[in-house]
Motif scaffolding. Structure first.
Motif, PDB file in Angstrom:
ATOM      1  N   VAL A  51      54.258  33.579  41.482  1.00  0.00           N
ATOM      2  CA  VAL A  51      54.242  32.741  40.219  1.00  0.00           C
ATOM      3  C   VAL A  51      53.753  33.391  39.036  1.00  0.00           C
ATOM      4  CG1 VAL A  51      53.383  30.474  39.364  1.00  0.00           C
ATOM      5  CG2 VAL A  51      53.789  30.858  41.933  1.00  0.00           C
ATOM      6  N   GLN A  52      54.366  33.440  37.859  1.00  0.00           N
ATOM      7  CA  GLN A  52      53.703  34.193  36.872  1.00  0.00           C
ATOM      8  C   GLN A  52      53.476  33.194  35.513  1.00  0.00           C
ATOM      9  OE1 GLN A  52      55.151  38.113  35.787  1.00  0.00           O
ATOM     10  NE2 GLN A  52      55.780  37.477  33.646  1.00  0.00           N
ATOM     11  N   PHE A  53      52.342  33.519  34.964  1.00  0.00           N
ATOM     12  CA  PHE A  53      52.347  32.659  33.832  1.00  0.00           C
ATOM     13  C   PHE A  53      51.631  33.548  32.563  1.00  0.00           C
ATOM     14  CE2 PHE A  53      51.542  28.932  36.191  1.00  0.00           C
ATOM     15  CZ  PHE A  53      51.972  27.837  35.451  1.00  0.00           C
ATOM     16  N   THR A  54      51.923  33.266  31.449  1.00  0.00           N
ATOM     17  CA  THR A  54      51.467  34.051  30.139  1.00  0.00           C
ATOM     18  C   THR A  54      50.525  33.451  29.373  1.00  0.00           C
ATOM     19  OG1 THR A  54      53.576  35.683  30.542  1.00  0.00           O
ATOM     20  CG2 THR A  54      52.194  35.786  28.252  1.00  0.00           C
ATOM     21  N   PRO A  55      49.439  33.765  28.928  1.00  0.00           N
ATOM     22  CA  PRO A  55      48.682  32.984  27.931  1.00  0.00           C
ATOM     23  C   PRO A  55      49.509  33.294  26.554  1.00  0.00           C
ATOM     24  CG  PRO A  55      47.191  34.583  28.996  1.00  0.00           C
ATOM     25  CD  PRO A  55      48.848  34.898  29.517  1.00  0.00           C
ATOM     26  N   PRO A  56      49.204  32.166  25.485  1.00  0.00           N
ATOM     27  CA  PRO A  56      49.885  32.245  24.391  1.00  0.00           C
ATOM     28  C   PRO A  56      49.520  33.343  23.696  1.00  0.00           C
ATOM     29  CG  PRO A  56      48.333  30.343  24.549  1.00  0.00           C
ATOM     30  CD  PRO A  56      48.494  30.960  25.800  1.00  0.00           C
ATOM     31  N   GLY A  57      50.200  34.148  22.925  1.00  0.00           N
ATOM     32  CA  GLY A  57      49.890  35.327  22.001  1.00  0.00           C
ATOM     33  C   GLY A  57      49.770  36.603  23.007  1.00  0.00           C
ATOM     34  N   SER A  58      49.904  36.514  24.435  1.00  0.00           N
ATOM     35  CA  SER A  58      49.468  37.460  25.126  1.00  0.00           C
ATOM     36  C   SER A  58      50.583  38.534  25.311  1.00  0.00           C
ATOM     37  CB  SER A  58      48.738  37.087  26.246  1.00  0.00           C
ATOM     38  OG  SER A  58      48.402  38.225  27.195  1.00  0.00           O
ATOM     39  N   GLY A  59      50.244  39.989  25.264  1.00  0.00           N
ATOM     40  CA  GLY A  59      51.364  40.950  25.813  1.00  0.00           C
ATOM     41  C   GLY A  59      51.019  41.067  27.375  1.00  0.00           C
ATOM     42  N   CYS A  60      50.452  40.512  28.072  1.00  0.00           N
ATOM     43  CA  CYS A  60      49.761  40.694  29.466  1.00  0.00           C
ATOM     44  C   CYS A  60      49.935  39.443  30.190  1.00  0.00           C
ATOM     45  CB  CYS A  60      48.733  41.396  29.642  1.00  0.00           C
ATOM     46  SG  CYS A  60      48.319  41.677  31.281  1.00  0.00           S
ATOM     47  N   SER A  61      50.626  39.246  31.454  1.00  0.00           N
ATOM     48  CA  SER A  61      50.675  38.158  32.147  1.00  0.00           C
ATOM     49  C   SER A  61      49.831  37.974  33.459  1.00  0.00           C
ATOM     50  CB  SER A  61      52.085  37.655  32.493  1.00  0.00           C
ATOM     51  OG  SER A  61      52.992  37.723  31.568  1.00  0.00           O
ATOM     52  N   ILE A  62      49.724  36.971  34.231  1.00  0.00           N
ATOM     53  CA  ILE A  62      48.910  36.795  35.487  1.00  0.00           C
ATOM     54  C   ILE A  62      50.226  36.462  36.389  1.00  0.00           C
ATOM     55  CG2 ILE A  62      46.683  36.281  34.404  1.00  0.00           C
ATOM     56  CD1 ILE A  62      47.447  33.557  35.490  1.00  0.00           C
ATOM     57  N   GLN A  63      49.738  36.997  37.706  1.00  0.00           N
ATOM     58  CA  GLN A  63      50.705  36.676  38.946  1.00  0.00           C
ATOM     59  C   GLN A  63      49.867  36.087  39.959  1.00  0.00           C
ATOM     60  OE1 GLN A  63      53.457  39.744  39.869  1.00  0.00           O
ATOM     61  NE2 GLN A  63      54.784  39.360  38.285  1.00  0.00           N
ATOM     62  N   PHE A  64      50.443  35.321  40.698  1.00  0.00           N
ATOM     63  CA  PHE A  64      49.650  34.720  41.671  1.00  0.00           C
ATOM     64  C   PHE A  64      50.666  34.240  42.948  1.00  0.00           C
ATOM     65  CE2 PHE A  64      49.061  31.220  38.879  1.00  0.00           C
ATOM     66  CZ  PHE A  64      49.857  30.160  39.411  1.00  0.00           C
ATOM     67  N   GLY A  65      50.411  33.876  43.979  1.00  0.00           N
ATOM     68  CA  GLY A  65      51.408  33.398  44.835  1.00  0.00           C
ATOM     69  C   GLY A  65      50.933  33.372  46.513  1.00  0.00           C
ATOM     70  N   VAL A  66      51.911  33.616  47.233  1.00  0.00           N
ATOM     71  CA  VAL A  66      51.463  34.071  48.624  1.00  0.00           C
ATOM     72  C   VAL A  66      52.078  35.367  48.991  1.00  0.00           C
ATOM     73  CG1 VAL A  66      52.387  33.105  50.877  1.00  0.00           C
ATOM     74  CG2 VAL A  66      52.115  31.683  49.127  1.00  0.00           C
ATOM     75  N   LYS A  67      51.366  36.023  49.901  1.00  0.00           N
ATOM     76  CA  LYS A  67      51.483  37.693  50.475  1.00  0.00           C
ATOM     77  C   LYS A  67      51.809  38.512  49.116  1.00  0.00           C
ATOM     78  CE  LYS A  67      53.959  36.234  54.599  1.00  0.00           C
ATOM     79  NZ  LYS A  67      55.290  36.640  55.409  1.00  0.00           N
ATOM     80  N   ILE A  68      50.586  38.206  48.121  1.00  0.00           N
ATOM     81  CA  ILE A  68      50.820  39.097  46.997  1.00  0.00           C
ATOM     82  C   ILE A  68      49.582  39.760  46.656  1.00  0.00           C
ATOM     83  CG2 ILE A  68      49.890  37.479  45.368  1.00  0.00           C
ATOM     84  CD1 ILE A  68      51.832  38.009  43.238  1.00  0.00           C
ATOM     85  N   THR A  69      48.661  39.458  47.416  1.00  0.00           N
ATOM     86  CA  THR A  69      47.230  40.514  47.382  1.00  0.00           C
ATOM     87  C   THR A  69      46.539  40.193  48.456  1.00  0.00           C
ATOM     88  OG1 THR A  69      45.325  41.014  46.097  1.00  0.00           O
ATOM     89  CG2 THR A  69      46.273  38.704  45.943  1.00  0.00           C
ATOM     90  N   PRO A  70      45.933  41.314  48.909  1.00  0.00           N
ATOM     91  CA  PRO A  70      45.084  41.129  50.130  1.00  0.00           C
ATOM     92  C   PRO A  70      43.398  40.662  49.532  1.00  0.00           C
ATOM     93  CG  PRO A  70      44.880  43.323  49.471  1.00  0.00           C
ATOM     94  CD  PRO A  70      45.951  42.510  48.563  1.00  0.00           C
ATOM     95  N   ALA A  71      43.382  40.620  48.317  1.00  0.00           N
ATOM     96  CA  ALA A  71      42.082  39.852  47.837  1.00  0.00           C
ATOM     97  C   ALA A  71      41.724  38.523  48.224  1.00  0.00           C
ATOM     98  CB  ALA A  71      41.863  40.199  46.369  1.00  0.00           C
ATOM     99  N   GLY A  72      40.400  38.160  48.280  1.00  0.00           N
ATOM    100  CA  GLY A  72      40.103  36.836  48.679  1.00  0.00           C
ATOM    101  C   GLY A  72      40.072  36.084  47.396  1.00  0.00           C
ATOM    102  N   PRO A  73      40.332  34.614  47.533  1.00  0.00           N
ATOM    103  CA  PRO A  73      40.671  33.930  46.488  1.00  0.00           C
ATOM    104  C   PRO A  73      39.325  33.771  45.469  1.00  0.00           C
ATOM    105  CG  PRO A  73      41.573  32.707  48.230  1.00  0.00           C
ATOM    106  CD  PRO A  73      40.817  33.931  49.042  1.00  0.00           C
ATOM    107  N   GLY A  74      39.507  33.897  44.337  1.00  0.00           N
ATOM    108  CA  GLY A  74      38.155  34.094  43.564  1.00  0.00           C
ATOM    109  C   GLY A  74      37.477  35.362  43.344  1.00  0.00           C
ATOM    110  N   ALA A  75      38.322  36.370  43.781  1.00  0.00           N
ATOM    111  CA  ALA A  75      37.685  37.493  43.572  1.00  0.00           C
ATOM    112  C   ALA A  75      37.873  38.198  42.315  1.00  0.00           C
ATOM    113  CB  ALA A  75      38.486  38.518  44.564  1.00  0.00           C
TER     114      ALA A  75
END
Length: 216
Positions: A51-75
């Motif tokens: 899942v990808q979102f982009t903040p208003p006016g930002s050139g960089c987005s965020i991604q999250f989802g399933v099987k996307i990172t080994p880091a723990g939630p909230g890291a």
């Protein structure tokens, strides 16, 4: 690998930051409520989801989802969101149902990275709303934390000199208001009306964004 100085430079634009969440649907609801643009929500047969979102006016987005990172939630902690008016940004978040800290400024270097309630965080914006000096924080449902920082003028060398651009109507309006206030002081000093104020405004806005000395 070649260290030849004549090799053409390849632009490397920060495109996406991955944040770890426990419930993608809950996170999707949260970031959608912020008014961020939903760019993608792709699920695959092997369970992978992005899942990808982009903040208003930002050139960089965020991604999250399933099987996307080994880091723990909230890291993900202290992810910067630069705004031109921190009070307005906080009001907007509160109106969207987000719990936001009070606006503060660091009483010691690095205080902006310390937990909410730290004595090193001084209440209120930086004196004279000094650029880079005012902060506020909020977190998503997993505890990934965001750090709002008010930036009104960049330090020298922080902006490509080729062009002046504003990412949003809000940023442009804020720059115009700062130019208006500065121009008012300019007219007080000169003691006369400046009929060529559009050119003065333009010079102020260009210099401010480039981190150059502002016109007097």
């Amino acid at each position: 690998m070649s260290n030849n100085a004549h090799v053409a430079r390849v632009d490397m634009k920060l495109e996406v930051v991955v944040i770890p969440v426990s419930d993608p649907d809950r996170a999707k609801q949260f970031y959608g409520r912020l008014g961020w643009r939903l760019d993608a929500d792709f699920a695959f047969d092997n369970g992978f989801r992005v899942v990808q979102f982009t903040p208003p006016g930002s050139g960089c987005s965020i991604q999250f989802g399933v099987k996307i990172t080994p880091a723990g939630p909230g890291a993900a902690q202290s992810l910067y969101l630069v705004v031109s008016d921190i009070a307005a940004a906080c009001d907007q978040l509160v109106a969207r149902g987000v719990r936001v800290s009070e606006v503060f400024h660091p009483g010691a270097p690095g205080a902006n990275f310390q937990p909410d309630g730290s004595s090193a965080r001084l209440s209120g914006p930086a004196p004279d709303h000094a650029s880079y000096g005012s902060y506020a924080t909020f977190s998503d449902p997993d505890g990934n934390s965001w750090l709002l920082q008010e930036v009104t003028s960049r330090l020298p060398g922080r902006v490509e000199p080729a062009a002046t651009a504003f990412a949003s109507v809000s940023d442009l309006a804020s720059a115009l208001r700062r130019a208006e206030a500065a121009h008012g002081e300019h007219e007080k000093r000169t003691g006369q009306h400046d009929a060529n104020w559009p050119a003065w405004y333009a010079e102020h806005m260009v210099r401010e964004q480039a981190g150059e000395e502002l016109p007097q």
